[in-house]
Enzyme design. Structure first.
Site, PDB file in Angstrom:
ATOM      1  CB  SER A 204       6.264  -2.938   6.986  1.00  0.00           C
ATOM      2  OG  SER A 204       6.684  -2.346   5.782  1.00  0.00           O
ATOM      3  CG  HIS A 232       3.122  -5.128   9.562  1.00  0.00           C
ATOM      4  ND1 HIS A 232       3.927  -6.243   9.699  1.00  0.00           N
ATOM      5  CD2 HIS A 232       3.300  -4.690   8.293  1.00  0.00           C
ATOM      6  CE1 HIS A 232       4.579  -6.460   8.565  1.00  0.00           C
ATOM      7  NE2 HIS A 232       4.219  -5.530   7.700  1.00  0.00           N
ATOM      8  CE  LYS A 263       2.404  -8.352   6.530  1.00  0.00           C
ATOM      9  NZ  LYS A 263       1.724  -7.406   5.651  1.00  0.00           N
TER      10      LYS A 263
HETATM   11  C1  PLP Z   1       1.492  -7.211   4.224  1.00  0.00           C
HETATM   12  C2  PLP Z   1       0.668  -6.028   3.930  1.00  0.00           C
HETATM   13  C3  PLP Z   1      -0.314  -6.063   2.926  1.00  0.00           C
HETATM   14  C4  PLP Z   1      -0.510  -7.255   2.034  1.00  0.00           C
HETATM   15  O1  PLP Z   1      -1.158  -8.273   2.709  1.00  0.00           O
HETATM   16  P1  PLP Z   1      -1.437  -9.659   1.940  1.00  0.00           P
HETATM   17  O2  PLP Z   1      -2.623 -10.211   2.612  1.00  0.00           O
HETATM   18  O3  PLP Z   1      -0.206 -10.467   2.084  1.00  0.00           O
HETATM   19  O4  PLP Z   1      -1.704  -9.307   0.512  1.00  0.00           O
HETATM   20  C5  PLP Z   1      -1.092  -4.936   2.753  1.00  0.00           C
HETATM   21  N1  PLP Z   1      -0.921  -3.830   3.492  1.00  0.00           N
HETATM   22  C6  PLP Z   1       0.030  -3.762   4.447  1.00  0.00           C
HETATM   23  C7  PLP Z   1       0.169  -2.518   5.255  1.00  0.00           C
HETATM   24  C8  PLP Z   1       0.857  -4.851   4.689  1.00  0.00           C
HETATM   25  O5  PLP Z   1       1.790  -4.779   5.631  1.00  0.00           O
END
Ligand code: PLP
Length: 420
Positions: A204, A232, A263
């Site tokens: 990220s 992502h 997301k």
């Molecule tokens: C955003 C993210 C998460 C967390 O996701 P949520 O559903 O908001 O808990 C987990 N792993 C990665 C790689 C992320 O980017």
């Protein structure tokens, strides 16, 4: 009593503040979308700004079809289930979404969680024991780090995206060197029983994509499970939005994919694990966040179904996202900004050639906000020293005019601060 303890907490808070790490929350008064109304600082007059820091890659956070599906679910399936899945928390909707996700990723089965954070929290402990090993990228997401902490498997961390380092870790795990080096454990080293490789699909902070093809190859050579957290990547990468695994041509070759609905896929909450049948079945029996936390709300599940349907129906949104991303990346480069090359809508703008990079990143973000562009600066220790950045996130929902407005603001502020 609290007076004394309060002092400790207050000290900690002031330390966070003095080190510049205190996170302020800006209050958004509109729905989540590219043009939002924000009250910041608190109590000031609300302002209309362009949002370039949401994970709303496909613009589904307020998409009419998603909202319509959620409304319909509210009418037909109610609001809450007041139960975990295995007692009385499984509706037809939950089964439908799980089936749809499995179809989408060409996997055998899927299990829903309240979030991907929970999915990762319930994955490792369930599948790995003290005789197993987990091999993990140094920059994997916090939820992976925490999930691994909960399991007793021996942990091997490889250098970020470094496939030679990964292979070294796999060799070590296979040889059994140090498998039993925990405190109080004085057994002879033995080869790990099962090994799991876990990587983010997309990282990220840099927007870089894991070398999943090579990871699968190494997984085959060293006989391991391969798990990709594609939070992502889902809906964003690959010919049809199936993520970094599709982008690498490895659909069906990765044992487990974990991801989020929070997301690109609507942006509310909810996560899932999809993959091999037996693995999903064991998770349903033993994974603690699944067993001991409430079922995902019908509204969220129905919106998730609509999001996957939208993606399966056509590539318009993803094409738009790809177009917007390429346009923004090219223009930023032409302006002279130091961006990390790539294809992902995460566009990190760096200040590597400047000594005061942390200050510059934060000042640039502040001035951009004054110009109506909402972006956030990330500095040490969130990113390594010298790697301070502004992380821009492009969406399919951005219009060309909005992208141009952001580019003009970047040009103006960049020139003013001597960045370009
Ligand atoms: C955003 C993210 C998460 C967390 O996701 P949520 O559903 O908001 O808990 C987990 N792993 C990665 C790689 C992320 O980017």
């Amino acid at each position: 009593m609290y007076q004394r303890i309060k002092y400790d907490f207050a000290q900690e808070l002031s330390k966070i503040k003095s080190s510049g790490l205190y996170k302020e929350e800006r209050t958004i008064l509109s729905e989540q979308k590219p043009n939002i109304r924000v009250e910041y600082p608190a109590g000031s007059a609300p302002r209309d700004v362009l949002n370039f820091c949401a994970n709303n890659y496909l613009g589904l956070a307020n998409h009419p079809k998603i909202i319509e599906a959620a409304r319909k679910a509210l009418d037909e399936h109610g609001f809450g289930m007041a139960s975990v899945r295995f007692i009385c928390g499984t509706q037809d909707l939950h089964k439908t979404l799980e089936r749809k996700i499995a179809e989408f990723f060409q996997t055998e089965d899927t299990i829903l969680y309240s979030s991907c954070f929970d999915a990762n929290g319930g994955l490792f402990e369930t599948l790995l024991g003290v005789e197993d090993a987990v091999v993990t990228d140094a920059l994997n997401h916090a939820s992976i780090i925490d999930g691994i902490r909960l399991c007793k498997a021996k942990r091997f961390i490889y250098d970020h995206a470094d496939m030679a380092s990964l292979e070294k870790a796999l060799k070590k795990a296979r040889e059994g060197v140090d498998v039993w080096d925990g405190p109080g454990l004085d057994k002879e080293p033995v080869p790990a029983r099962n090994i799991m490789i876990i990587t983010d699909g997309v990282f990220s902070m840099d927007g870089d994509i894991a070398d999943i093809r090579r990871i699968v190859e190494l997984g085959n050579t060293y006989d391991t499970l391969v798990v990709v957290d594609d939070s992502h990547g889902t809906g964003v990468l690959g010919q049809t939005g199936r993520g970094s695994v599709e982008e690498a041509g490895m659909l069906g070759r990765v044992d487990v994919i974990t991801s989020t609905l929070g997301k690109a896929m609507g942006g509310a909450t909810g996560g899932f694990i999809t993959g091999r049948r037996e693995i999903i079945e064991i998770l349903r029996q033993k994974s603690r966040p699944y067993l001991f936390s409430n079922t995902v709300a019908p509204v969220i599940v129905a919106a998730g179904i609509a999001a996957f349907d939208l993606l399966a129906q056509g590539q318009e949104l993803r094409e738009k996202l790809r177009e917007n991303t390429a346009y923004f990346r090219n223009r930023m480069k032409a302006l002279g900004f130091d961006i990390i090359d790539g294809v992902h809508p995460i566009v990190p703008v760096l200040f590597r050639t400047f000594e005061n990079d942390a200050k510059l990143a934060q000042q640039t973000a502040r001035e951009l906000y004054a110009e109506g562009i909402y972006v956030v600066g990330f500095v040490y220790p969130v990113v390594p020293k010298g790697q301070s950045r502004i992380r821009v996130q492009v969406s399919a929902a951005h219009t060309r005019e909005q992208l141009d407005q952001a580019l003009r603001a970047f040009e103006k502020v960049g020139q003013k601060l001597g960045v370009i």
